[in-house]
Design a protein around this motif. Structure first.
Motif, PDB file in Angstrom:
ATOM      1  N   ALA A  72      28.239  11.727 -38.662  1.00 28.55           N
ATOM      2  CA  ALA A  72      28.700  12.539 -39.800  1.00 28.55           C
ATOM      3  C   ALA A  72      28.865  11.663 -41.036  1.00 28.55           C
ATOM      4  O   ALA A  72      28.594  12.089 -42.165  1.00 28.55           O
ATOM      5  CB  ALA A  72      30.007  13.230 -39.451  1.00 28.55           C
ATOM      6  N   LYS A  73      29.311  10.423 -40.829  1.00 31.49           N
ATOM      7  CA  LYS A  73      29.430   9.498 -41.967  1.00 31.49           C
ATOM      8  C   LYS A  73      28.061   9.282 -42.595  1.00 31.49           C
ATOM      9  O   LYS A  73      27.913   9.257 -43.813  1.00 31.49           O
ATOM     10  CB  LYS A  73      29.993   8.153 -41.499  1.00 31.49           C
ATOM     11  CG  LYS A  73      31.508   8.188 -41.321  1.00 31.49           C
ATOM     12  CD  LYS A  73      32.060   6.872 -40.800  1.00 31.49           C
ATOM     13  CE  LYS A  73      33.492   7.071 -40.345  1.00 31.49           C
ATOM     14  NZ  LYS A  73      34.007   6.009 -39.486  1.00 31.49           N
ATOM     15  N   LYS A  74      27.066   9.139 -41.730  1.00 31.27           N
ATOM     16  CA  LYS A  74      25.705   8.921 -42.239  1.00 31.27           C
ATOM     17  C   LYS A  74      25.221  10.094 -43.073  1.00 31.27           C
ATOM     18  O   LYS A  74      24.403   9.941 -43.971  1.00 31.27           O
ATOM     19  CB  LYS A  74      24.740   8.682 -41.072  1.00 31.27           C
ATOM     20  CG  LYS A  74      24.629   7.214 -40.716  1.00 31.27           C
ATOM     21  CD  LYS A  74      23.502   6.968 -39.732  1.00 31.27           C
ATOM     22  CE  LYS A  74      23.834   5.746 -38.869  1.00 31.27           C
ATOM     23  NZ  LYS A  74      23.695   5.986 -37.433  1.00 31.27           N
ATOM     24  N   MET A  75      25.730  11.290 -42.754  1.00 31.22           N
ATOM     25  CA  MET A  75      25.312  12.467 -43.527  1.00 31.22           C
ATOM     26  C   MET A  75      25.997  12.518 -44.883  1.00 31.22           C
ATOM     27  O   MET A  75      25.789  13.446 -45.658  1.00 31.22           O
ATOM     28  CB  MET A  75      25.622  13.747 -42.743  1.00 31.22           C
ATOM     29  CG  MET A  75      24.683  13.957 -41.577  1.00 31.22           C
ATOM     30  SD  MET A  75      25.178  15.370 -40.553  1.00 31.22           S
ATOM     31  CE  MET A  75      24.799  16.743 -41.631  1.00 31.22           C
ATOM     32  N   GLY A  76      26.856  11.538 -45.149  1.00 31.09           N
ATOM     33  CA  GLY A  76      27.443  11.433 -46.478  1.00 31.09           C
ATOM     34  C   GLY A  76      28.789  12.137 -46.626  1.00 31.09           C
ATOM     35  O   GLY A  76      29.295  12.269 -47.738  1.00 31.09           O
ATOM     36  N   LEU A  77      29.377  12.597 -45.544  1.00 33.44           N
ATOM     37  CA  LEU A  77      30.689  13.233 -45.665  1.00 33.44           C
ATOM     38  C   LEU A  77      31.755  12.192 -45.978  1.00 33.44           C
ATOM     39  O   LEU A  77      31.732  11.085 -45.448  1.00 33.44           O
ATOM     40  CB  LEU A  77      31.050  13.978 -44.377  1.00 33.44           C
ATOM     41  CG  LEU A  77      30.498  15.401 -44.347  1.00 33.44           C
ATOM     42  CD1 LEU A  77      29.037  15.388 -43.984  1.00 33.44           C
ATOM     43  CD2 LEU A  77      31.293  16.263 -43.398  1.00 33.44           C
ATOM     44  N   ILE A  78      32.681  12.582 -46.835  1.00 30.65           N
ATOM     45  CA  ILE A  78      33.702  11.644 -47.287  1.00 30.65           C
ATOM     46  C   ILE A  78      35.048  12.030 -46.706  1.00 30.65           C
ATOM     47  O   ILE A  78      35.351  13.205 -46.543  1.00 30.65           O
ATOM     48  CB  ILE A  78      33.758  11.646 -48.823  1.00 30.65           C
ATOM     49  CG1 ILE A  78      32.443  11.114 -49.385  1.00 30.65           C
ATOM     50  CG2 ILE A  78      34.913  10.791 -49.329  1.00 30.65           C
ATOM     51  CD1 ILE A  78      32.288  11.337 -50.860  1.00 30.65           C
ATOM     52  N   MET A  79      35.844  11.016 -46.395  1.00 35.17           N
ATOM     53  CA  MET A  79      37.202  11.222 -45.891  1.00 35.17           C
ATOM     54  C   MET A  79      38.019  12.014 -46.928  1.00 35.17           C
ATOM     55  O   MET A  79      38.036  11.667 -48.100  1.00 35.17           O
ATOM     56  CB  MET A  79      37.831   9.852 -45.675  1.00 35.17           C
ATOM     57  CG  MET A  79      39.259   9.894 -45.248  1.00 35.17           C
ATOM     58  SD  MET A  79      39.376  10.432 -43.547  1.00 35.17           S
ATOM     59  CE  MET A  79      41.134  10.329 -43.330  1.00 35.17           C
ATOM     60  N   GLY A  80      38.636  13.092 -46.483  1.00 36.73           N
ATOM     61  CA  GLY A  80      39.494  13.855 -47.384  1.00 36.73           C
ATOM     62  C   GLY A  80      38.757  14.885 -48.228  1.00 36.73           C
ATOM     63  O   GLY A  80      39.353  15.552 -49.062  1.00 36.73           O
ATOM     64  N   GLN A  81      37.457  14.998 -48.008  1.00 40.25           N
ATOM     65  CA  GLN A  81      36.671  15.945 -48.803  1.00 40.25           C
ATOM     66  C   GLN A  81      37.022  17.389 -48.441  1.00 40.25           C
ATOM     67  O   GLN A  81      37.149  17.700 -47.264  1.00 40.25           O
ATOM     68  CB  GLN A  81      35.195  15.703 -48.494  1.00 40.25           C
ATOM     69  CG  GLN A  81      34.266  16.317 -49.487  1.00 40.25           C
ATOM     70  CD  GLN A  81      32.863  15.722 -49.344  1.00 40.25           C
ATOM     71  OE1 GLN A  81      32.491  15.206 -48.298  1.00 40.25           O
ATOM     72  NE2 GLN A  81      32.102  15.808 -50.413  1.00 40.25           N
ATOM     73  N   PRO A  82      37.169  18.258 -49.455  1.00 41.32           N
ATOM     74  CA  PRO A  82      37.432  19.671 -49.147  1.00 41.32           C
ATOM     75  C   PRO A  82      36.299  20.251 -48.299  1.00 41.32           C
ATOM     76  O   PRO A  82      35.123  20.085 -48.632  1.00 41.32           O
ATOM     77  CB  PRO A  82      37.473  20.337 -50.528  1.00 41.32           C
ATOM     78  CG  PRO A  82      37.839  19.245 -51.464  1.00 41.32           C
ATOM     79  CD  PRO A  82      37.236  17.992 -50.892  1.00 41.32           C
ATOM     80  N   TRP A  83      36.694  20.893 -47.225  1.00 44.18           N
ATOM     81  CA  TRP A  83      35.723  21.409 -46.268  1.00 44.18           C
ATOM     82  C   TRP A  83      34.776  22.417 -46.906  1.00 44.18           C
ATOM     83  O   TRP A  83      33.576  22.409 -46.673  1.00 44.18           O
ATOM     84  CB  TRP A  83      36.467  22.015 -45.084  1.00 44.18           C
ATOM     85  CG  TRP A  83      35.643  22.759 -44.074  1.00 44.18           C
ATOM     86  CD1 TRP A  83      35.860  24.018 -43.613  1.00 44.18           C
ATOM     87  CD2 TRP A  83      34.491  22.280 -43.369  1.00 44.18           C
ATOM     88  NE1 TRP A  83      34.926  24.359 -42.677  1.00 44.18           N
ATOM     89  CE2 TRP A  83      34.052  23.310 -42.506  1.00 44.18           C
ATOM     90  CE3 TRP A  83      33.764  21.086 -43.394  1.00 44.18           C
ATOM     91  CZ2 TRP A  83      32.955  23.196 -41.678  1.00 44.18           C
ATOM     92  CZ3 TRP A  83      32.648  20.973 -42.552  1.00 44.18           C
ATOM     93  CH2 TRP A  83      32.258  22.009 -41.722  1.00 44.18           C
ATOM     94  N   HIS A  84      35.309  23.289 -47.742  1.00 48.01           N
ATOM     95  CA  HIS A  84      34.462  24.340 -48.291  1.00 48.01           C
ATOM     96  C   HIS A  84      33.323  23.785 -49.149  1.00 48.01           C
ATOM     97  O   HIS A  84      32.294  24.424 -49.318  1.00 48.01           O
ATOM     98  CB  HIS A  84      35.296  25.352 -49.083  1.00 48.01           C
ATOM     99  CG  HIS A  84      35.925  24.795 -50.330  1.00 48.01           C
ATOM    100  ND1 HIS A  84      35.293  24.821 -51.544  1.00 48.01           N
ATOM    101  CD2 HIS A  84      37.106  24.180 -50.533  1.00 48.01           C
ATOM    102  CE1 HIS A  84      36.074  24.257 -52.451  1.00 48.01           C
ATOM    103  NE2 HIS A  84      37.174  23.866 -51.873  1.00 48.01           N
TER     104      HIS A  84
END
Length: 420
Positions: A44-56
């Motif tokens: 998931a990190k590789k997909m560029g998701l950031i810690m604390g990012q709003p899910w929506h």
DNA sequence: TCTGGGGTCCTAGGACCC
DNA sequence: TCTGGGGTCCTAGGACCC
């Protein structure tokens, strides 16, 4: 020497234990209310998701690309955490549990007799094989350096999850390539202050003497600098230290305007807080309650209201704490606002065995109160039923969203994994 | 439409005391 | 016209952490 053992993407890893089909798949775990992303598997990190990012913001894209998502399941994570800590304790009894997913091991007493590299890889293998949790391990002369070593072990796959910082030159070389913000105890604010006086990396900070600078830097920074120099300042805290405050707060699943609903939420949180307080064997003298609007929504009129009450006698009786919290609510509630969160904070503790009583010892009331609370706790603990107080309400219109929670595989008999 | 929750420690400044 | 010096304790708020 200290070893910092830190579980990799802990919540996401917990979810993967009982779902072998998710191996090598991106997994994220959301905060309460399914609000933001708080744990990401490496995929998931590789997909560029950031810690604390709003899910929506990321939901659609992530799911369309095969990502898997869970609401947070704290019961599961707490249980897995206990198992991890127990195994670590067998390797090194002098353990300082720092958070749900990391612990410091104080290796001082036998570092001369063991091979640190082997020790670290043994720990790692055991946790992987016995529980299924991957960890990274950093070993160094101080906790701050161990933290940095750990980060390096995590970020650079060449180290296979273990970094040991021992001799002076290695440490110096290593610190040169670390930005100050990566250091434990240096946040955004401090990073900027340091940058302003020309300190950009950990080595420069290590050579800095805060006392000689005109700026006012606190003892916290001085401690960090000494730790970077290899002088241990953050000792082994006693993990049995009692808590100093207990907070229970939640965002609502939707915005709330009615006082009646706030009353339920505040009462519920107050009751939960009192329960926690009793499990800590403490009594409190201060009850604080707050309600607030949604700070992210610029369209609504903002409000943050809070007050506290000092009790005459320390207590952990749910009824008194709930009542106090409601008195505060009556006081701070303003009509015409939209509220998105409420909370209760207990503080000013005395332990529940020894405190100043009145001249004639325990009153009948306080004995009755203790007995009643004990029965309430027993009913709830054994899950015979759920005992709560009328004012806490049954409608629960304010409850949070938690739509995609996994099962309590390890703590609930009816939810044990079924492999047929 | 939708942005978490629970902690600790430190400091400045006010209140109060002699 | 002139108004000390030194200390403690408490609280609110900031910074930081996971």
């Amino acid at each position: 020497m200290f070893a910092l053992v830190d579980c990799n993407s802990f919540y996401a890893s917990c979810e993967k234990i009982f779902r072998p089909d998710l191996k090598n798949k991106p997994v994220v775990v959301l905060s309460n209310n399914d609000g933001c992303v708080i744990a990401r598997s490496p995929e998931a990190k590789k997909m560029g998701l950031i810690m604390g990012q709003p899910w929506h913001e990321v939901k659609n894209n992530y799911l369309n690309n095969g990502g898997v998502v869970f609401s947070s399941n704290y019961e599961l994570y707490a249980d897995i955490s206990n198992r991890v800590m127990n195994i670590l304790m067998e390797s090194c009894p002098e353990i300082d549990i720092y958070s749900i997913d990391e612990a410091f091991l104080n290796l001082k007493s036998y570092e001369k007799n063991i091979d640190l590299v082997r020790f670290a890889f043994d720990c790692k293998r055991r946790l992987r094989e016995w529980i299924g949790i991957p960890v990274s391990i950093g070993i160094a002369p101080t906790k701050t350096l161990a933290k940095l070593a750990n980060k390096m072990a995590k970020d650079d796959s060449r180290f296979e999850g273990v970094v040991i910082l021992k001799d002076e030159n290695t440490i110096k070389h290593f610190l040169k390539n670390i930005n100050t913000e990566k250091i434990w105890g240096i946040g955004k604010r401090m990073e900027k202050n340091l940058k302003d006086i020309g300190i950009d990396n950990a080595l420069e900070l290590r050579n800095f003497n805060p006392r000689l600078s005109g700026n006012n830097f606190s003892v916290v920074l001085e401690r960090t600098i000494r730790e970077l120099r290899g002088q241990a300042c953050i000792g082994s805290e006693n993990m049995l230290e009692p808590k100093k405050q207990i907070m229970v707060s939640r965002s609502f699943g939707r915005s709330i305007r009615a006082k009646r609903v706030l009353r339920e939420a505040i009462s519920f949180h107050a009751g939960r807080a009192a329960e926690k307080l009793r499990f800590e064997n403490q009594k409190c003298r201060t009850v604080t309650a707050f309600i607030r609007s949604n700070p992210f929504n610029e369209k609504v009129r903002q409000i943050y209201a809070s007050k506290f009450i000092e009790l005459v006698h320390p207590t952990n009786d749910s009824r008194i704490i709930i009542k106090s919290a409601n008195q505060i609510l009556e006081n701070i509630y303003r009509e015409g606002y939209t509220y998105s969160k409420a909370g209760v904070l207990l503080s000013n503790f005395t332990d529940s065995f020894g405190y100043q009583m009145n001249l004639f010892g325990k009153s009948q009331d306080s004995i009755k109160s203790e007995n009643l609370m004990q029965i309430v706790d027993e009913i709830n603990l054994k899950e015979i039923s759920r005992a709560s107080f009328g004012i806490q309400g049954f409608r629960n219109t304010w409850r949070m969203k938690r739509e995609i929670k996994s099962k309590r595989y390890t703590t609930k008999i009816s939810e044990i994994p079924n492999t047929k």
